[in-house]
Design a protein around this motif. Structure first.
Motif, PDB file in Angstrom:
ATOM      1  N   ASP A   1      92.077  29.745  75.263  1.00 13.38           N
ATOM      2  CA  ASP A   1      92.082  29.678  73.800  1.00 13.38           C
ATOM      3  C   ASP A   1      93.173  30.542  73.195  1.00 13.38           C
ATOM      4  O   ASP A   1      93.881  31.259  73.882  1.00 13.38           O
ATOM      5  CB  ASP A   1      90.699  30.004  73.230  1.00 13.38           C
ATOM      6  CG  ASP A   1      90.285  31.450  73.401  1.00 13.38           C
ATOM      7  OD1 ASP A   1      91.132  32.294  73.751  1.00 13.38           O
ATOM      8  OD2 ASP A   1      89.100  31.745  73.187  1.00 13.38           O
TER       9      ASP A   1
ATOM     10  N   SER B   1      77.004  34.338  76.488  1.00 18.64           N
ATOM     11  CA  SER B   1      78.030  34.019  75.493  1.00 18.64           C
ATOM     12  C   SER B   1      79.056  33.052  76.061  1.00 18.64           C
ATOM     13  O   SER B   1      79.865  32.505  75.321  1.00 18.64           O
ATOM     14  CB  SER B   1      78.720  35.295  75.006  1.00 18.64           C
ATOM     15  OG  SER B   1      79.372  35.945  76.082  1.00 18.64           O
TER      16      SER B   1
ATOM     17  N   ARG C   1      91.337  27.544  68.197  1.00 20.67           N
ATOM     18  CA  ARG C   1      90.110  27.623  67.402  1.00 20.67           C
ATOM     19  C   ARG C   1      90.349  27.192  65.966  1.00 20.67           C
ATOM     20  O   ARG C   1      89.413  26.922  65.240  1.00 20.67           O
ATOM     21  CB  ARG C   1      89.555  29.048  67.445  1.00 20.67           C
ATOM     22  CG  ARG C   1      89.050  29.422  68.818  1.00 20.67           C
ATOM     23  CD  ARG C   1      88.622  30.877  68.878  1.00 20.67           C
ATOM     24  NE  ARG C   1      88.210  31.224  70.220  1.00 20.67           N
ATOM     25  CZ  ARG C   1      86.930  31.298  70.611  1.00 20.67           C
ATOM     26  NH1 ARG C   1      85.958  31.065  69.749  1.00 20.67           N
ATOM     27  NH2 ARG C   1      86.628  31.606  71.838  1.00 20.67           N
TER      28      ARG C   1
ATOM     29  N   ASP D   1      91.771  22.717  67.039  1.00 16.56           N
ATOM     30  CA  ASP D   1      90.974  21.877  67.948  1.00 16.56           C
ATOM     31  C   ASP D   1      89.493  22.242  67.889  1.00 16.56           C
ATOM     32  O   ASP D   1      88.848  22.439  68.911  1.00 16.56           O
ATOM     33  CB  ASP D   1      91.465  22.054  69.394  1.00 16.56           C
ATOM     34  CG  ASP D   1      92.948  21.849  69.550  1.00 16.56           C
ATOM     35  OD1 ASP D   1      93.456  20.855  69.007  1.00 16.56           O
ATOM     36  OD2 ASP D   1      93.593  22.689  70.205  1.00 16.56           O
ATOM     37  N   ARG D   2      88.952  22.331  66.718  1.00 18.50           N
ATOM     38  CA  ARG D   2      87.593  22.865  66.557  1.00 18.50           C
ATOM     39  C   ARG D   2      86.530  22.098  67.336  1.00 18.50           C
ATOM     40  O   ARG D   2      85.648  22.706  67.940  1.00 18.50           O
ATOM     41  CB  ARG D   2      87.229  22.914  65.080  1.00 18.50           C
ATOM     42  CG  ARG D   2      88.028  23.977  64.359  1.00 18.50           C
ATOM     43  CD  ARG D   2      87.638  24.102  62.921  1.00 18.50           C
ATOM     44  NE  ARG D   2      88.445  25.153  62.316  1.00 18.50           N
ATOM     45  CZ  ARG D   2      88.783  25.164  61.063  1.00 18.50           C
ATOM     46  NH1 ARG D   2      88.397  24.197  60.261  1.00 18.50           N
ATOM     47  NH2 ARG D   2      89.513  26.150  60.594  1.00 18.50           N
ATOM     48  N   VAL D   3      86.597  20.784  67.361  1.00 19.67           N
ATOM     49  CA  VAL D   3      85.596  19.998  68.080  1.00 19.67           C
ATOM     50  C   VAL D   3      85.706  20.262  69.582  1.00 19.67           C
ATOM     51  O   VAL D   3      84.705  20.505  70.258  1.00 19.67           O
ATOM     52  CB  VAL D   3      85.740  18.489  67.766  1.00 19.67           C
ATOM     53  CG1 VAL D   3      84.842  17.654  68.646  1.00 19.67           C
ATOM     54  CG2 VAL D   3      85.430  18.230  66.294  1.00 19.67           C
TER      55      VAL D   3
ATOM     56  N   VAL E   1      87.093  22.886  71.049  1.00 23.44           N
ATOM     57  CA  VAL E   1      86.733  24.285  71.306  1.00 23.44           C
ATOM     58  C   VAL E   1      85.226  24.445  71.357  1.00 23.44           C
ATOM     59  O   VAL E   1      84.690  25.098  72.255  1.00 23.44           O
ATOM     60  CB  VAL E   1      87.359  25.223  70.253  1.00 23.44           C
ATOM     61  CG1 VAL E   1      86.776  26.622  70.348  1.00 23.44           C
ATOM     62  CG2 VAL E   1      88.865  25.268  70.420  1.00 23.44           C
ATOM     63  N   ARG E   2      84.521  23.819  70.430  1.00 26.49           N
ATOM     64  CA  ARG E   2      83.050  23.904  70.442  1.00 26.49           C
ATOM     65  C   ARG E   2      82.483  23.324  71.732  1.00 26.49           C
ATOM     66  O   ARG E   2      81.549  23.888  72.320  1.00 26.49           O
ATOM     67  CB  ARG E   2      82.452  23.193  69.224  1.00 26.49           C
ATOM     68  CG  ARG E   2      82.489  24.038  67.970  1.00 26.49           C
ATOM     69  CD  ARG E   2      81.598  23.493  66.873  1.00 26.49           C
ATOM     70  NE  ARG E   2      82.029  22.188  66.380  1.00 26.49           N
ATOM     71  CZ  ARG E   2      82.871  21.987  65.386  1.00 26.49           C
ATOM     72  NH1 ARG E   2      83.401  23.008  64.754  1.00 26.49           N
ATOM     73  NH2 ARG E   2      83.192  20.775  65.002  1.00 26.49           N
ATOM     74  N   ALA E   3      83.045  22.218  72.203  1.00 30.88           N
ATOM     75  CA  ALA E   3      82.572  21.595  73.448  1.00 30.88           C
ATOM     76  C   ALA E   3      82.851  22.494  74.648  1.00 30.88           C
ATOM     77  O   ALA E   3      81.998  22.658  75.531  1.00 30.88           O
ATOM     78  CB  ALA E   3      83.219  20.229  73.634  1.00 30.88           C
TER      79      ALA E   3
ATOM     80  N   ILE F   1      83.271  25.778  74.660  1.00 26.65           N
ATOM     81  CA  ILE F   1      82.411  26.957  74.566  1.00 26.65           C
ATOM     82  C   ILE F   1      80.973  26.596  74.948  1.00 26.65           C
ATOM     83  O   ILE F   1      80.300  27.366  75.637  1.00 26.65           O
ATOM     84  CB  ILE F   1      82.500  27.594  73.174  1.00 26.65           C
ATOM     85  CG1 ILE F   1      83.887  28.234  72.992  1.00 26.65           C
ATOM     86  CG2 ILE F   1      81.395  28.630  72.970  1.00 26.65           C
ATOM     87  CD1 ILE F   1      84.169  28.712  71.586  1.00 26.65           C
ATOM     88  N   ALA F   2      80.500  25.430  74.536  1.00 21.55           N
ATOM     89  CA  ALA F   2      79.147  25.003  74.907  1.00 21.55           C
ATOM     90  C   ALA F   2      79.010  24.894  76.427  1.00 21.55           C
ATOM     91  O   ALA F   2      78.007  25.338  77.001  1.00 21.55           O
ATOM     92  CB  ALA F   2      78.803  23.671  74.246  1.00 21.55           C
TER      93      ALA F   2
ATOM     94  N   LYS G   1      78.945  28.397  77.875  1.00 23.46           N
ATOM     95  CA  LYS G   1      77.648  29.034  77.660  1.00 23.46           C
ATOM     96  C   LYS G   1      76.621  28.519  78.659  1.00 23.46           C
ATOM     97  O   LYS G   1      75.830  29.288  79.199  1.00 23.46           O
ATOM     98  CB  LYS G   1      77.160  28.793  76.228  1.00 23.46           C
ATOM     99  CG  LYS G   1      77.884  29.641  75.218  1.00 23.46           C
ATOM    100  CD  LYS G   1      77.330  29.414  73.822  1.00 23.46           C
ATOM    101  CE  LYS G   1      78.017  30.325  72.826  1.00 23.46           C
ATOM    102  NZ  LYS G   1      77.471  30.144  71.478  1.00 23.46           N
TER     103      LYS G   1
END
Length: 93
Positions: free
Chosen positions: A6, A47, A71, A74-76, A78-80, A82-83, A86
């Motif tokens: 990131d 996290s 971040r 590429d928000r979508v 990045v969320r994927a 990070i998910a 986690k």
């Protein structure tokens, strides 16, 4: 499958740091080995499973094929990513 790094380049201890994550722990650890990062640096937390990398290592990871993610842009994605990190963090290595 991919390894991601990131753009969250945070200042700490006189350097700037980002996060190295991947679709699988196998890919994550393989990239860390290529970068010369010791396994003890692996962050296996709820996290998100990741390695912290300096700005210089971030650039090296990109040269080795890691996908740079932003971040801010590429928000979508990045969320994927990070998910997944986690979930890997909860499962252990």
């Amino acid at each position: 499958m991919s390894v991601y790094v990131d753009d969250a380049v945070h200042p700490w201890r006189g350097q700037r740091w980002a996060h190295l994550m991947a679709d699988t722990l196998e890919e994550l650890h393989a990239m860390a080995r290529q970068l010369g990062i010791p396994r003890r640096a692996f962050q296996n937390k709820t996290s998100g499973a990741h390695y912290d990398v300096t700005a210089d290592l971030r650039e090296q990871a990109i040269r080795l094929g890691a996908v740079p993610i932003s971040r801010h842009v590429d928000r979508v994605l990045v969320r994927a990513v990070i998910a997944r990190a986690k979930e890997q963090g909860r499962d252990g290595d």
